[in-house]
Design a protein around this motif. Structure first.
Motif, PDB file in Angstrom:
ATOM      1  N   PRO A 115      64.046  46.709 -40.892  1.00  0.00           N
ATOM      2  CA  PRO A 115      62.675  46.965 -40.433  1.00  0.00           C
ATOM      3  C   PRO A 115      61.835  45.710 -40.241  1.00  0.00           C
ATOM      4  O   PRO A 115      60.834  45.735 -39.520  1.00  0.00           O
ATOM      5  CB  PRO A 115      62.097  47.838 -41.561  1.00  0.00           C
ATOM      6  CG  PRO A 115      63.277  48.479 -42.194  1.00  0.00           C
ATOM      7  CD  PRO A 115      64.381  47.467 -42.107  1.00  0.00           C
ATOM      8  N   HIS A 116      62.232  44.598 -40.878  1.00  0.00           N
ATOM      9  CA  HIS A 116      61.445  43.365 -40.788  1.00  0.00           C
ATOM     10  C   HIS A 116      62.111  42.300 -39.922  1.00  0.00           C
ATOM     11  O   HIS A 116      61.546  41.222 -39.750  1.00  0.00           O
ATOM     12  CB  HIS A 116      61.207  42.813 -42.196  1.00  0.00           C
ATOM     13  CG  HIS A 116      60.630  43.822 -43.140  1.00  0.00           C
ATOM     14  ND1 HIS A 116      59.370  44.350 -42.985  1.00  0.00           N
ATOM     15  CD2 HIS A 116      61.159  44.422 -44.243  1.00  0.00           C
ATOM     16  CE1 HIS A 116      59.140  45.233 -43.946  1.00  0.00           C
ATOM     17  NE2 HIS A 116      60.205  45.299 -44.719  1.00  0.00           N
TER      18      HIS A 116
ATOM     19  N   GLN B 298      68.563  41.601 -36.919  1.00  0.00           N
ATOM     20  CA  GLN B 298      69.526  41.769 -38.006  1.00  0.00           C
ATOM     21  C   GLN B 298      69.948  43.234 -38.129  1.00  0.00           C
ATOM     22  O   GLN B 298      69.185  44.070 -38.619  1.00  0.00           O
ATOM     23  CB  GLN B 298      68.929  41.281 -39.330  1.00  0.00           C
ATOM     24  CG  GLN B 298      68.545  39.816 -39.325  1.00  0.00           C
ATOM     25  CD  GLN B 298      69.739  38.906 -39.101  1.00  0.00           C
ATOM     26  OE1 GLN B 298      70.802  39.110 -39.679  1.00  0.00           O
ATOM     27  NE2 GLN B 298      69.564  37.895 -38.272  1.00  0.00           N
ATOM     28  N   PHE B 299      71.156  43.543 -37.687  1.00  0.00           N
ATOM     29  CA  PHE B 299      71.664  44.914 -37.785  1.00  0.00           C
ATOM     30  C   PHE B 299      72.349  45.077 -39.136  1.00  0.00           C
ATOM     31  O   PHE B 299      73.567  44.931 -39.277  1.00  0.00           O
ATOM     32  CB  PHE B 299      72.624  45.204 -36.629  1.00  0.00           C
ATOM     33  CG  PHE B 299      71.903  45.541 -35.352  1.00  0.00           C
ATOM     34  CD1 PHE B 299      71.710  46.853 -34.966  1.00  0.00           C
ATOM     35  CD2 PHE B 299      71.388  44.530 -34.567  1.00  0.00           C
ATOM     36  CE1 PHE B 299      71.012  47.162 -33.804  1.00  0.00           C
ATOM     37  CE2 PHE B 299      70.697  44.817 -33.402  1.00  0.00           C
ATOM     38  CZ  PHE B 299      70.503  46.132 -33.014  1.00  0.00           C
ATOM     39  N   THR B 300      71.543  45.380 -40.135  1.00  0.00           N
ATOM     40  CA  THR B 300      72.034  45.498 -41.513  1.00  0.00           C
ATOM     41  C   THR B 300      71.617  46.813 -42.158  1.00  0.00           C
ATOM     42  O   THR B 300      71.872  47.014 -43.343  1.00  0.00           O
ATOM     43  CB  THR B 300      71.497  44.331 -42.359  1.00  0.00           C
ATOM     44  OG1 THR B 300      70.061  44.323 -42.273  1.00  0.00           O
ATOM     45  CG2 THR B 300      72.021  42.987 -41.862  1.00  0.00           C
TER      46      THR B 300
ATOM     47  N   ARG C 136      68.098  46.838 -47.165  1.00  0.00           N
ATOM     48  CA  ARG C 136      67.982  46.006 -48.364  1.00  0.00           C
ATOM     49  C   ARG C 136      66.764  45.126 -48.206  1.00  0.00           C
ATOM     50  O   ARG C 136      66.561  44.507 -47.161  1.00  0.00           O
ATOM     51  CB  ARG C 136      69.221  45.127 -48.553  1.00  0.00           C
ATOM     52  CG  ARG C 136      70.547  45.847 -48.454  1.00  0.00           C
ATOM     53  CD  ARG C 136      70.766  46.863 -49.529  1.00  0.00           C
ATOM     54  NE  ARG C 136      70.847  46.296 -50.863  1.00  0.00           N
ATOM     55  CZ  ARG C 136      71.204  46.983 -51.941  1.00  0.00           C
ATOM     56  NH1 ARG C 136      71.508  48.277 -51.824  1.00  0.00           N
ATOM     57  NH2 ARG C 136      71.253  46.411 -53.119  1.00  0.00           N
ATOM     58  N   ASP C 137      65.916  45.046 -49.251  1.00  0.00           N
ATOM     59  CA  ASP C 137      64.717  44.218 -49.153  1.00  0.00           C
ATOM     60  C   ASP C 137      65.048  42.764 -49.472  1.00  0.00           C
ATOM     61  O   ASP C 137      66.216  42.388 -49.621  1.00  0.00           O
ATOM     62  CB  ASP C 137      63.598  44.747 -50.056  1.00  0.00           C
ATOM     63  CG  ASP C 137      63.955  44.680 -51.541  1.00  0.00           C
ATOM     64  OD1 ASP C 137      64.889  43.932 -51.905  1.00  0.00           O
ATOM     65  OD2 ASP C 137      63.284  45.355 -52.337  1.00  0.00           O
TER      66      ASP C 137
ATOM     67  N   VAL D 165      60.708  56.079 -44.024  1.00  0.00           N
ATOM     68  CA  VAL D 165      60.828  57.422 -43.465  1.00  0.00           C
ATOM     69  C   VAL D 165      59.964  57.546 -42.221  1.00  0.00           C
ATOM     70  O   VAL D 165      58.754  57.305 -42.272  1.00  0.00           O
ATOM     71  CB  VAL D 165      60.418  58.502 -44.501  1.00  0.00           C
ATOM     72  CG1 VAL D 165      60.560  59.897 -43.892  1.00  0.00           C
ATOM     73  CG2 VAL D 165      61.273  58.390 -45.753  1.00  0.00           C
ATOM     74  N   TYR D 166      60.591  57.869 -41.097  1.00  0.00           N
ATOM     75  CA  TYR D 166      59.841  58.164 -39.877  1.00  0.00           C
ATOM     76  C   TYR D 166      59.229  59.546 -40.063  1.00  0.00           C
ATOM     77  O   TYR D 166      59.878  60.427 -40.617  1.00  0.00           O
ATOM     78  CB  TYR D 166      60.776  58.146 -38.674  1.00  0.00           C
ATOM     79  CG  TYR D 166      60.072  58.136 -37.346  1.00  0.00           C
ATOM     80  CD1 TYR D 166      59.555  56.954 -36.822  1.00  0.00           C
ATOM     81  CD2 TYR D 166      59.935  59.307 -36.617  1.00  0.00           C
ATOM     82  CE1 TYR D 166      58.916  56.943 -35.603  1.00  0.00           C
ATOM     83  CE2 TYR D 166      59.299  59.303 -35.395  1.00  0.00           C
ATOM     84  CZ  TYR D 166      58.791  58.117 -34.890  1.00  0.00           C
ATOM     85  OH  TYR D 166      58.146  58.124 -33.679  1.00  0.00           O
ATOM     86  N   PRO D 167      57.974  59.750 -39.637  1.00  0.00           N
ATOM     87  CA  PRO D 167      57.306  61.026 -39.917  1.00  0.00           C
ATOM     88  C   PRO D 167      58.170  62.247 -39.630  1.00  0.00           C
ATOM     89  O   PRO D 167      58.716  62.397 -38.542  1.00  0.00           O
ATOM     90  CB  PRO D 167      56.086  60.978 -38.994  1.00  0.00           C
ATOM     91  CG  PRO D 167      55.776  59.511 -38.867  1.00  0.00           C
ATOM     92  CD  PRO D 167      57.118  58.829 -38.875  1.00  0.00           C
ATOM     93  N   LEU D 168      58.286  63.097 -40.638  1.00  0.00           N
ATOM     94  CA  LEU D 168      59.020  64.346 -40.502  1.00  0.00           C
ATOM     95  C   LEU D 168      58.082  65.417 -39.969  1.00  0.00           C
ATOM     96  O   LEU D 168      56.919  65.495 -40.379  1.00  0.00           O
ATOM     97  CB  LEU D 168      59.599  64.768 -41.846  1.00  0.00           C
ATOM     98  CG  LEU D 168      60.494  63.730 -42.548  1.00  0.00           C
ATOM     99  CD1 LEU D 168      60.851  64.209 -43.949  1.00  0.00           C
ATOM    100  CD2 LEU D 168      61.746  63.454 -41.731  1.00  0.00           C
ATOM    101  N   SER D 169      58.577  66.257 -39.072  1.00  0.00           N
ATOM    102  CA  SER D 169      57.718  67.289 -38.492  1.00  0.00           C
ATOM    103  C   SER D 169      58.562  68.454 -38.006  1.00  0.00           C
ATOM    104  O   SER D 169      59.791  68.352 -37.885  1.00  0.00           O
ATOM    105  CB  SER D 169      56.905  66.719 -37.323  1.00  0.00           C
ATOM    106  OG  SER D 169      57.750  66.419 -36.232  1.00  0.00           O
TER     107      SER D 169
END
Length: 270
Positions: free
Chosen positions: A47-48, A52-54, A93-94, A103-107
């Motif tokens: 996400p950051h 980087q495809f990790t 991993r941070d 989490v992408y918004p669940l709907s």
């Protein structure tokens, strides 16, 4: 080889997730028990760090929700319900190598948020499926296939992003440069008005000098912080542009190291 079956405890009861064979860049899970439908797990970027495809991303439904929208009738639902749900969860991993979850918004299919209990069920299922794929021996192949899939679109985005942030930096630097003479002009006008007021008391001059909206003191105060604000914001935009260029360069370097069609060798598969 027998397909792995995950038993996932949820507030609605146990959910059974059966992993299917790997499909190049993804693993599909068929759900049973307290939920029915499927989950699609694929590789994705940290996400950051766009280059980087990790990480792995689990999507509700049979397809990668970031590429294709599943028909409403194909969305997972609770065993005793008729409402389909969409959304996704990313496992990564941070900076301290600890697991992180986004989490992408669940709907619902109608874009309504799920109940708290249902959200807990969906999140538990997505996370467990993502964790399973993150521990597979063929994860490197999944991540590499995902990188090849997403790199062209990411390069287009990063190229646009670098140009956009660079243009914003130039605009903000221009704003910072014009703020200084504007402040000096406003200060000169205030001094002139104060001199006139001393010689010719007038209500209009009093309004100009009073600390009220749209007055000279308010304008001067605003211009005093506007220039440094624009300078700081321009520096941030330069940094965003630099980072976008750096990530695009990294993706291009990865393309050169791993031309399309090549796959890393596998230690083994689950």
């Amino acid at each position: 080889m027998t397909s792995p079956i995950l038993i996932i405890g949820t507030p609605a009861g146990p959910v059974r997730a059966t992993a299917g064979p790997r499909e190049d860049d993804a693993v599909g899970f068929e759900l049973g028990g307290a939920m029915r439908g499927s989950v699609h797990v694929t590789g994705t970027t940290d996400p950051h760090r766009w280059d980087q495809f990790t990480a792995v991303r689990a999507c509700l439904g049979p397809v990668n929700a970031f590429k294709t929208t599943a028909p409403n009738e194909d969305l997972p639902r609770l065993a005793r319900g008729s409402t389909g749900y969409r959304g996704s969860l990313t496992l990564y991993r941070d900076d301290t190598d600890r697991p992180g979850v986004s989490v992408y918004p669940l709907s619902t299919a109608a874009d309504h948020p799920p109940s708290e209990k249902t959200e807990a069920v969906l999140t538990a299922v997505l996370r467990r499926c993502a964790e399973h794929v993150a521990q597979r021996a063929d994860l490197p192949a999944i991540l590499e296939a995902s990188r090849q899939r997403d790199t062209p679109g990411l390069l287009r985005f990063l190229t646009w992003s670098a140009a956009h942030h660079q243009a914003e930096a130039v605009r903000l630097e221009r704003e910072a440069r014009t703020a200084l003479p504007a402040r000096k002009a406003a200060e000169a006008a205030w001094r002139t008005a104060a001199q006139w007021l001393a010689l010719y008391p007038d209500p209009v001059l009093l309004l100009m000098l009073a600390d009220r909206p749209d007055s000279l003191p308010q304008k001067i105060r605003g211009l005093q912080w506007w220039a440094p604000y624009c300078a700081d914001a321009a520096a941030e935009e330069h940094e965003r542009a630099r980072r976008a260029r750096e990530e695009a360069d990294s993706l291009r370097a990865q393309q050169r190291r791993h031309p399309r069609g090549r796959r890393p060798s596998l230690v083994g598969t689950l």
